[in-house]
Every structure is written in structure tokens, then in C-alpha cells.
Write an enzyme that holds these catalytic residues in place. Structure first.
Site, PDB file in Angstrom:
ATOM      1  N   LYS A  19      25.894 -28.862  -6.136  1.00 33.48           N
ATOM      2  CA  LYS A  19      27.089 -29.636  -5.679  1.00 33.48           C
ATOM      3  C   LYS A  19      26.078 -30.730  -4.605  1.00 33.48           C
ATOM      4  O   LYS A  19      26.152 -31.809  -4.911  1.00 33.48           O
ATOM      5  CB  LYS A  19      27.761 -28.802  -4.761  1.00 33.48           C
ATOM      6  CG  LYS A  19      28.984 -28.358  -5.343  1.00 33.48           C
ATOM      7  CD  LYS A  19      28.861 -27.362  -6.580  1.00 33.48           C
ATOM      8  CE  LYS A  19      29.872 -26.745  -7.062  1.00 33.48           C
ATOM      9  NZ  LYS A  19      30.271 -25.248  -6.893  1.00 33.48           N
TER      10      LYS A  19
ATOM     11  N   TRP B  88      36.812 -19.804  -3.697  1.00 40.38           N
ATOM     12  CA  TRP B  88      35.541 -19.139  -3.488  1.00 40.38           C
ATOM     13  C   TRP B  88      35.200 -18.088  -2.905  1.00 40.38           C
ATOM     14  O   TRP B  88      34.532 -17.156  -3.044  1.00 40.38           O
ATOM     15  CB  TRP B  88      34.470 -20.196  -3.235  1.00 40.38           C
ATOM     16  CG  TRP B  88      34.284 -21.305  -4.567  1.00 40.38           C
ATOM     17  CD1 TRP B  88      34.780 -22.519  -4.170  1.00 40.38           C
ATOM     18  CD2 TRP B  88      34.093 -21.187  -5.749  1.00 40.38           C
ATOM     19  NE1 TRP B  88      34.693 -23.420  -5.502  1.00 40.38           N
ATOM     20  CE2 TRP B  88      34.308 -22.217  -6.332  1.00 40.38           C
ATOM     21  CE3 TRP B  88      33.746 -20.012  -6.441  1.00 40.38           C
ATOM     22  CZ2 TRP B  88      34.189 -22.407  -8.075  1.00 40.38           C
ATOM     23  CZ3 TRP B  88      33.314 -20.203  -7.951  1.00 40.38           C
ATOM     24  CH2 TRP B  88      33.635 -21.336  -8.690  1.00 40.38           C
TER      25      TRP B  88
ATOM     26  N   ASP C 286      28.385 -18.634   2.220  1.00 40.62           N
ATOM     27  CA  ASP C 286      28.353 -19.509   0.717  1.00 40.62           C
ATOM     28  C   ASP C 286      28.467 -20.917   1.207  1.00 40.62           C
ATOM     29  O   ASP C 286      29.373 -21.366   1.729  1.00 40.62           O
ATOM     30  CB  ASP C 286      29.415 -19.168  -0.104  1.00 40.62           C
ATOM     31  CG  ASP C 286      29.387 -19.959  -1.226  1.00 40.62           C
ATOM     32  OD1 ASP C 286      28.672 -20.762  -1.392  1.00 40.62           O
ATOM     33  OD2 ASP C 286      30.185 -19.719  -2.449  1.00 40.62           O
TER      34      ASP C 286
HETATM   35  C1  LIG Z   1      30.670 -24.016  -7.250  1.00 44.60           C
HETATM   36  C2  LIG Z   1      30.532 -22.972  -6.252  1.00 44.60           C
HETATM   37  C3  LIG Z   1      30.479 -21.723  -6.475  1.00 44.60           C
HETATM   38  C4  LIG Z   1      30.035 -21.396  -7.939  1.00 44.60           C
HETATM   39  O1  LIG Z   1      28.835 -21.409  -8.217  1.00 44.60           O
HETATM   40  P1  LIG Z   1      28.180 -21.179  -9.617  1.00 44.60           P
HETATM   41  O2  LIG Z   1      26.905 -21.560  -9.431  1.00 44.60           O
HETATM   42  O3  LIG Z   1      28.926 -21.715 -10.735  1.00 44.60           O
HETATM   43  O4  LIG Z   1      28.079 -19.763  -9.603  1.00 44.60           O
HETATM   44  C5  LIG Z   1      30.471 -20.770  -5.443  1.00 44.60           C
HETATM   45  N1  LIG Z   1      30.776 -20.994  -4.261  1.00 44.60           N
HETATM   46  C6  LIG Z   1      31.204 -22.342  -4.066  1.00 44.60           C
HETATM   47  C7  LIG Z   1      31.431 -22.702  -2.412  1.00 44.60           C
HETATM   48  C8  LIG Z   1      31.364 -23.273  -4.852  1.00 44.60           C
HETATM   49  O5  LIG Z   1      31.420 -24.494  -4.704  1.00 44.60           O
END
Ligand SMILES: *Cc1c(COP(=O)(O)O)cnc(C)c1O
Length: 361
Positions: free
Chosen positions: A196, A102, A172
Site C-alpha cells: 500500500k 482488517w 496494523d
Molecule cells: C491489505 C491489508 C492487509 C492484508 O495484507 P496482505 O499482505 O494481503 O496479507 C491487512 N491489513 C490492512 C490494513 C490492509 O490494508
């Protein structure tokens, strides 16, 4: 009906009381004569839902007043592009700490808009550890420093908020938001796709220090402008009302369960049980991440003999433990054990793993 323990990395399991409440309110919300997804986002009913969700998230995460909280569409990936457009001047440098899949995605999304610099990169080591802070090469005058608090695929998590000096810290938190108490004031911006740790896919939370919204950034359409979203309470266009509502129910459930501090204790116990099961298996199972960087949210693991993978997956599913297949980037298995995964689910998985080893070891 029998709901399995669902270890999916995202969209992930939701609390049963939340699903039951949403089910009960599906045909009519609170005397509105319609469900919450069938009425105007600007009407008093949805406005109340929206306001309560923001207030509850502020309480849960102790978000200071000088931070705006946005509920946006587009997922975490869209924010990775928008943050560059909004907070970096054309040609300005931004620093990226890359600790897994990511972090690489964040870099890729920003590249068209900024002079994206890799301050540190764990790829040479297979993303099994976090490059030590003293090795990071930070750029003077960078628009921001970006890192991924928890790498959902590689199972690598920062235990502490890194100190990066002058530049605002952007993070993030898609797969670890609200999993433990966090000092939000250390950050310029925190973002997280909800699917998540917070609720349903389709809404993304962005927590941003208000003074940063005054940065000029780069030429962009109004719909890509965080300041406009903040000024219109995330209702610049029609927001994902169902997802926002469902996330709000998750926030209320979390508060009722004891808040973030309680989830931090549960998450510590759950992850310790799983890593102890792996480490105590004498090599039958293995996790390759450096112990200090192991994620409490996503536990990737491998069986010593990959020929057993299919049997492991089939038998675990029969035992009511689903979605354990690892991401295709790594293979093997992965157990995602977010806030919404009950301790009983992890106990059942650990017991299954010991039993499977006894039969196939
Ligand atoms: C799932 C995830 C993403 C991507 O998220 P989307 O909503 O599919 O754009 C980005 N960063 C992390 C850490 C993730 O777990």
C-alpha cells in the site's frame, strides 16, 4: 507509453523514478554482473541493499534502537497469526479493537491461538466510526491490544494513537505506515504489508520492541519465531530480495522528497481536496464515514444514483484515472491516495468528478 493515475488500494501505484531506476538496473545491478534478484541474499551486494533499506526506514520513521525491524514474507495476514503465537501464552487473553474488515481479519487469524477478546466493535454502525475510547473493554493481563490504524476498505482511520495502559499496543499500519510522523515508542509492534504505502507486494515490515522478543509465546516452528528472524537479520530463509530492494528504493525516494513530515502535508491536502469535492457536491457524491474518523489514505464514496457507477468507471478510466471501483464489501467507488499518489492525480480526479456531476447531475 502513458501511465494513468492509479487509485488501486493495493498493490498500489509506485513512484515513476523508482520504477525507472529498477528498470535501468534490471539487467545488471551496480557492476555485479547480474541483477539484484539473481544473486545470493548473503552476498555483499544484497547485504548492502538490505542494510541500507533498514537504515533508511529507521531514519524515515525515527525508529528507536530498542526496536527490531524485520523484512518478512507472508504478508500482513501472516503476521496477524504469528503475533498471537509469539507474544501470547497458551490460553492468554488478547484484546482486539475492530473498526473494519482488517480488524476482523486480525481477530480471525489470532483466534486459534489466543483467547481473543473484542474490546470494541464498530460493526453495528457499519464501521463508519471508531468506537469511543471510554467504551473499550480492555482485559487486565492481556498479552497485547491490537487495532488497525487505517481500515483500507471502510476508510476509517485513527487520528491519534490510543492509550491502552499496561498491555503493549500492536497495530496494523499496512495502509498508513509512514504517511505522517509517528511516535514508534508508543507501540509494542507495528506491521505493514508493503504494497500500500511502502512499495511492492511480497515483503512485510515488522517493527517490534526487542524486549517482547523474549516472551515465550507458544510452541512453534523456528520459521514462525520472530526472535529467530531478528537474530538472523530477516535471513532465516531466503528473503524476498526483489521486493526488499524495491521497497528500499521507495524509502530513498521518500527521504529525497522531504521525508514523512512532507508526505503528511501532501496527504492532508490531497484528502481535504477529495472530501471537499464530495461534501460540496450537494449529495451527488457521498462519503458515509464520521468526519473525525475519515481516512486520509482510502476515500470510499458513492454516487447518489448507482445506475451511474458503470459510466463513472468507464469515463474516469478513459480520462486516465484507473482502479476507482470500490471493494466488493462496500460497492461504490474508492480512491486510494497513498504517499505515492501525486497531488496532480488527486487534482485530476477532483476535476473529473466535478465535470461528471455537471454532465450527469
Ligand atoms: C491489505 C491489508 C492487509 C492484508 O495484507 P496482505 O499482505 O494481503 O496479507 C491487512 N491489513 C490492512 C490494513 C490492509 O490494508
Amino acid at each position: 507509453m502513458s501511465r494513468a493515475y492509479n487509485f488501486s488500494a493495493g498493490p498500489a501505484t509506485l513512484p515513476e523514478p523508482v520504477l525507472r531506476q529498477a528498470q535501468a538496473e534490471m539487467l545488471e545491478w551496480n557492476g555485479a554482473g547480474a541483477s539484484i534478484v539473481e544473486i545470493s541474499h548473503r552476498g555483499p551486494e544484497f547485504m548492502q541493499v538490505a542494510r541500507e533499506a533498514e537504515a533508511d526506514l529507521r531514519t524515515l520513521m525515527s525508529i528507536p534502537d530498542d526496536y527490531a525491524v524485520l523484512f518478512l514474507a507472508g504478508g500482513a495476514t501472516t503476521q496477524q497469526a504469528l503475533m498471537a503465537l509469539n507474544f501470547a501464552a497458551p490460553g492468554q487473553a488478547a484484546d482486539y479493537v475492530v473498526t473494519g474488515h482488517w480488524g476482523k481479519t486480525a481477530l480471525k487469524q489470532a483466534r486459534p491461538y489466543v483467547d481473543a477478546r473484542i474490546a470494541a466493535d464498530g460493526e453495528a454502525g457499519g464501521f463508519r466510526d471508531i468506537p469511543p475510547r471510554y467504551d473499550w473493554r480492555l482485559t487486565a493481563g492481556a498479552a497485547y491490544v491490537h487495532y488497525t490504524a487505517n481500515e483500507t476498505i471502510h476508510g476509517v482511520e485513527f487520528r491519534d494513537v490510543p492509550d491502552v495502559g499496561e498491555a503493549p499496543l500492536f497495530a496494523d499500519f499496512s495502509s498508513s505506515i509512514a504517511a505522517e510522523p509517528l511516535d514508534v515508542s508508543r507501540f509494542g509492534l507495528i506491521y505493514a504489508g508493503a504494497q500500500k504505502n511502502l512499495g511492492p507486494v511480497g515483503v512485510t515490515v515488522v517493527i517490534v520492541r526487542r524486549d517482547l522478543l523474549e516472551r515465550a509465546g507458544q510452541p512453534r516452528a523456528d520459521i514462525f519465531n520472530y526472535a529467530s528472524h531478528a537474530a538472523s537479520d530477516s535471513m532465516l530463509n531466503t528473503p524476498p530480495t526483489w521486493n526488499w530492494y524495491l521497497a528500499g528504493l521507495v524509502f530513498k525516494w521518500m527521504l529525497a522528497e522531504g521525508g514523512v513530515a512532507e508526505f503528511a502535508r501532501r496527504n492532508a491536502r490531497k484528502s481535504a481536496l477529495l472530501y471537499d469535492t464530495i461534501d460540496g457536491s450537494g449529495g451527488f457524491y457521498r462519503n458515509e464515514v464520521a468526519v473525525a474518523a475519515r481516512s486520509r489514505m482510502n476515500v470510499p464514496f458513492f454516487l447518489h444514483d448507482p445506475a451511474l457507477d458503470a459510466t463513472f468507471l468507464k469515463e474516469s478510466a478513459s480520462a486516465g484515472l484507473i482502479s476507482l471501483k470500490g471493494h466488493r464489501v462496500l460497492g461504490g467507488m474508492r480512491a486510494s491516495i497513498y504517499n505515492t499518489m501525486p497531488e496532480a492525480g488527486v487534482q485530476a480526479l477532483a476535476a473529473f468528478m466535478r465535470d461528471f456531476q455537471a454532465r450527469f447531475g
